[in-house]
Design a protein around this motif. Structure first.
Motif, PDB file in Angstrom:
ATOM      1  N   ASN A  47       1.026   0.432  -6.524  1.00 47.32           N
ATOM      2  CA  ASN A  47       0.608  -0.955  -6.678  1.00 47.32           C
ATOM      3  C   ASN A  47      -0.905  -1.123  -6.717  1.00 47.32           C
ATOM      4  N   ASP A  48      -1.619  -0.059  -7.023  1.00 42.84           N
ATOM      5  CA  ASP A  48      -3.068  -0.141  -7.149  1.00 42.84           C
ATOM      6  C   ASP A  48      -3.445  -0.839  -8.453  1.00 42.84           C
ATOM      7  N   ALA A  64       0.819  -1.213   0.000  1.00 42.60           N
ATOM      8  CA  ALA A  64       0.000   0.000   0.000  1.00 42.60           C
ATOM      9  C   ALA A  64       0.855   1.267   0.000  1.00 42.60           C
ATOM     10  N   THR A  65       2.026   1.192   0.656  1.00 43.41           N
ATOM     11  CA  THR A  65       2.909   2.369   0.734  1.00 43.41           C
ATOM     12  C   THR A  65       4.200   2.191  -0.045  1.00 43.41           C
ATOM     13  N   ALA A  97      -0.619  -9.575   8.369  1.00 40.99           N
ATOM     14  CA  ALA A  97      -0.939  -9.981   6.996  1.00 40.99           C
ATOM     15  C   ALA A  97      -1.501  -8.805   6.207  1.00 40.99           C
ATOM     16  N   ALA A  98      -2.313  -7.961   6.841  1.00 44.46           N
ATOM     17  CA  ALA A  98      -2.857  -6.781   6.157  1.00 44.46           C
ATOM     18  C   ALA A  98      -1.735  -5.826   5.764  1.00 44.46           C
ATOM     19  N   LEU A  99      -0.766  -5.657   6.647  1.00 44.07           N
ATOM     20  CA  LEU A  99       0.359  -4.775   6.354  1.00 44.07           C
ATOM     21  C   LEU A  99       1.163  -5.298   5.166  1.00 44.07           C
ATOM     22  N   ALA A 129      -9.829   1.581  -7.384  1.00 43.99           N
ATOM     23  CA  ALA A 129      -8.563   0.864  -7.541  1.00 43.99           C
ATOM     24  C   ALA A 129      -8.062   0.483  -6.154  1.00 43.99           C
ATOM     25  N   ARG A 130      -7.590  -0.761  -5.998  1.00 43.00           N
ATOM     26  CA  ARG A 130      -7.154  -1.230  -4.690  1.00 43.00           C
ATOM     27  C   ARG A 130      -5.755  -1.829  -4.783  1.00 43.00           C
ATOM     28  N   THR A 131      -5.099  -1.853  -3.645  1.00 42.22           N
ATOM     29  CA  THR A 131      -3.727  -2.340  -3.582  1.00 42.22           C
ATOM     30  C   THR A 131      -3.653  -3.814  -3.952  1.00 42.22           C
ATOM     31  N   MET A 132      -2.737  -4.150  -4.861  1.00 40.54           N
ATOM     32  CA  MET A 132      -2.500  -5.539  -5.210  1.00 40.54           C
ATOM     33  C   MET A 132      -1.404  -6.109  -4.319  1.00 40.54           C
ATOM     34  N   LEU A 133      -1.250  -7.415  -4.346  1.00 38.69           N
ATOM     35  CA  LEU A 133      -0.449  -8.105  -3.335  1.00 38.69           C
ATOM     36  C   LEU A 133       1.033  -7.753  -3.385  1.00 38.69           C
ATOM     37  N   THR A 134       1.580  -7.672  -4.572  1.00 46.48           N
ATOM     38  CA  THR A 134       3.015  -7.390  -4.715  1.00 46.48           C
ATOM     39  C   THR A 134       3.240  -6.559  -5.976  1.00 46.48           C
TER      40      THR A 134
END
Length: 521
Positions: free
Chosen positions: A369-370, A27-28, A88-90, A332-337
């Motif tokens: 990473n969105d 996310a960051t 895990a969320a972080l 748009a949402r954060t993807m895993l990697t």
């Protein structure tokens, strides 16, 4: 919760021998403390040796002891649910509330397998008593039960950092079978992996089991995973991930002096076929529901409904507009990697290059990473001519395939490779067409859904998460549900044994009170 970043080999915490890595908060786009140890072939050797030493005692634990161990793991997971979900969320960008639910599901799976173990049906006990008077040749007494195949190497998945990871269904089913586990943690969520590994290790200690029952390793690149698959003491492999990664492990395992089974769950587009009467009567609600389920986990789910096939005619425009409206309002949402995010863009480009048209977009990305949602459309003729259009795009994208008539819909179904699931949306008037579609889909998937969507999936005795290649490497088995235990078992026949030497479950008095087949009855 304090994290050390160490590897866990049996009861020992082991420092890095091959460098370290740090988790990334997608996310960051920032690194997170602490550094996590990486290992190599030396650590694989130690873990495999311990697992082999543990096998005889662990595979012969009583059913009550093994069930209690699984329940202790579940209790330990419950105790760390909130810090596990927070970490895990972080590390993934997924919502913490969602991950708390995933942690609860993981604990539930261990309790479900504990009940499977107590019932003992997985042993498949069979007795064919001796027939000394049989002619022309007497029959000796034969008794069969299943036992664990040996130590199992399990590869944690990226997209479900708890339920398909260290404490996921693969680990639960292997331990339920009586197989020690060597877990290769996924590098995308090392902190969450450590928390789960600690919960399992504590259960091993609390239950007085051999330390080799569970180890957790971590490696950079492919070397550690390859060493695991090649180690002669490892007798089976479970993997969830890409077709490329799964097949690399599968081929390596078959080139061993002693080939071993590799159970890979790989790729699927989980097609939804909307039959004509269903389109006419419920087109809008089907289109809206399809996109809603597609967007779960930012489209990063193995059961994501990715392709919807519908016949041109009444109701199709309502279906299309409902899909467009739902998708356009999705953020748009954060993807895993970063790697998964980049691959998502490449996958979209491949579909567009093959002739698909973008008909809707979600809100634009605001961070690196969105993943911005996309809806594409193509006609059936083009779909049949361009195999790349049937490929998986891991992320929040869907493809609408419009076909001219029911014959073209059948042709599209026949063109598909193996799938984890397929869905039929139908009404009573569609039953004749559904009967024609069913044999086609039965050959191509392990689960067929009517008037619902492919995701979510129940974890039960009847659930199947597997299918013909490339959905999985062995369509006879499932990686989700209670029968997942079958992957890690093999049959052993005891012929002519004195009663006192037989396994307890096969003795004449049936002291465990388990269900048994007697002369096939």
């Amino acid at each position: 919760m304090q994290l050390t970043g160490n590897l866990f080999i049996g009861a020992h915490e082991v420092a890095a021998s091959e460098g370290t890595l740090q988790a990334l908060a997608p996310a960051t786009n920032e690194l997170i403390e602490p550094p996590f140890a990486l290992g190599g072939s030396a650590e694989v050797e130690r873990a495999a040796t311990l697992a082999d030493e543990a096998f005889d005692s662990y595979s012969h634990t009583s059913l009550a002891e093994r069930a209690a161990f699984l329940e202790r793991i579940a209790d330990n997971l419950d105790a760390v649910r909130q810090p596990l979900a927070a970490r895990a969320a972080l590390e993934t960008g997924l919502p913490q509330a969602q991950l708390e639910g995933e942690a609860a599901k993981a604990a539930t799976q261990f309790r479900q397998f504990a009940e499977v173990v107590r019932r003992g049906r997985f042993l498949h006990l069979a007795i064919d008593p001796e027939q000394p008077e049989r002619q022309p040749r007497p029959r000796m007494d034969h008794r069969l039960q299943k036992m664990a195949i040996g130590p199992v190497a399990i590869f944690g998945a990226s997209n479900f950092p708890i339920a398909y990871s260290v404490a996921g269904g693969d680990t639960a089913s292997a331990l339920a079978a009586g197989a020690p586990v060597i877990l290769k943690a996924h590098n995308a969520h090392p902190g969450a992996s450590e928390i789960m590994a600690r919960a399992i290790r504590q259960a091993v200690r609390d239950c007085g089991l051999h330390e080799g029952v569970f180890s957790m390793l971590r490696g950079g690149g492919n070397a550690l995973g390859e060493a695991l698959v090649e180690h002669p003491l490892v007798k089976a492999v479970a993997f969830t991930g890409s077709e490329r990664g799964g097949m690399a492990l599968y081929r390596r395992a078959q080139l061993r002096p002693e080939p071993i089974p590799v159970f890979c769950e790989m790729t699927s587009v989980n097609p939804t076929f909307v039959l004509p009467h269903a389109v006419e009567e419920r087109g809008a609600s089907i289109g809206d529901g399809f996109i809603e389920r597609m967007l779960v986990n930012v489209g990063q789910a193995c059961l994501k409904p990715a392709i919807l096939v519908a016949v041109e005619g009444d109701g199709l425009d309502a279906l299309r507009q409902a899909m467009i409206q739902r998708l356009r309002t999705s953020p748009a949402r954060t993807m895993l990697t970063p790697g998964i995010h980049a691959a998502y863009g490449e996958g979209l480009d491949a579909l567009l290059s093959a002739g698909a048209q973008r008909i809707a977009e979600g809100s634009p990305a605001e961070a690196a990473n969105d993943g911005a949602a996309a809806l594409l459309e193509v006609d059936g003729r083009r779909f049949l001519a361009e195999p790349v259009l049937a490929g998986e795009v891991f992320g929040p994208a869907a493809l609408l395939v419009t076909v001219r008539d029911t014959e073209e819909m059948l042709a599209v179904a026949r063109s598909l490779r193996g799938q984890l699931s397929a869905t039929l949306q139908l009404e009573n008037g569609d039953l004749p067409l559904a009967r024609r579609l069913l044999p086609i889909l039965e050959r191509r998937t392990g689960r067929i859904v009517v008037n619902a969507f492919s995701h979510p999936q129940e974890v039960s005795f009847a659930s199947i998460h597997g299918g013909p290649f490339p959905a999985s490497t062995d369509s006879r088995f499932t990686s989700v549900g209670m029968t997942a235990i079958e992957r890690f078992l093999r049959p052993v026949c005891y012929q002519g044994f004195p009663d006192e030497l037989l396994p307890e479950a096969l003795r004449a008095a049936n002291p465990l009170g388990l269900p048994r087949s007697l002369d096939g009855q």
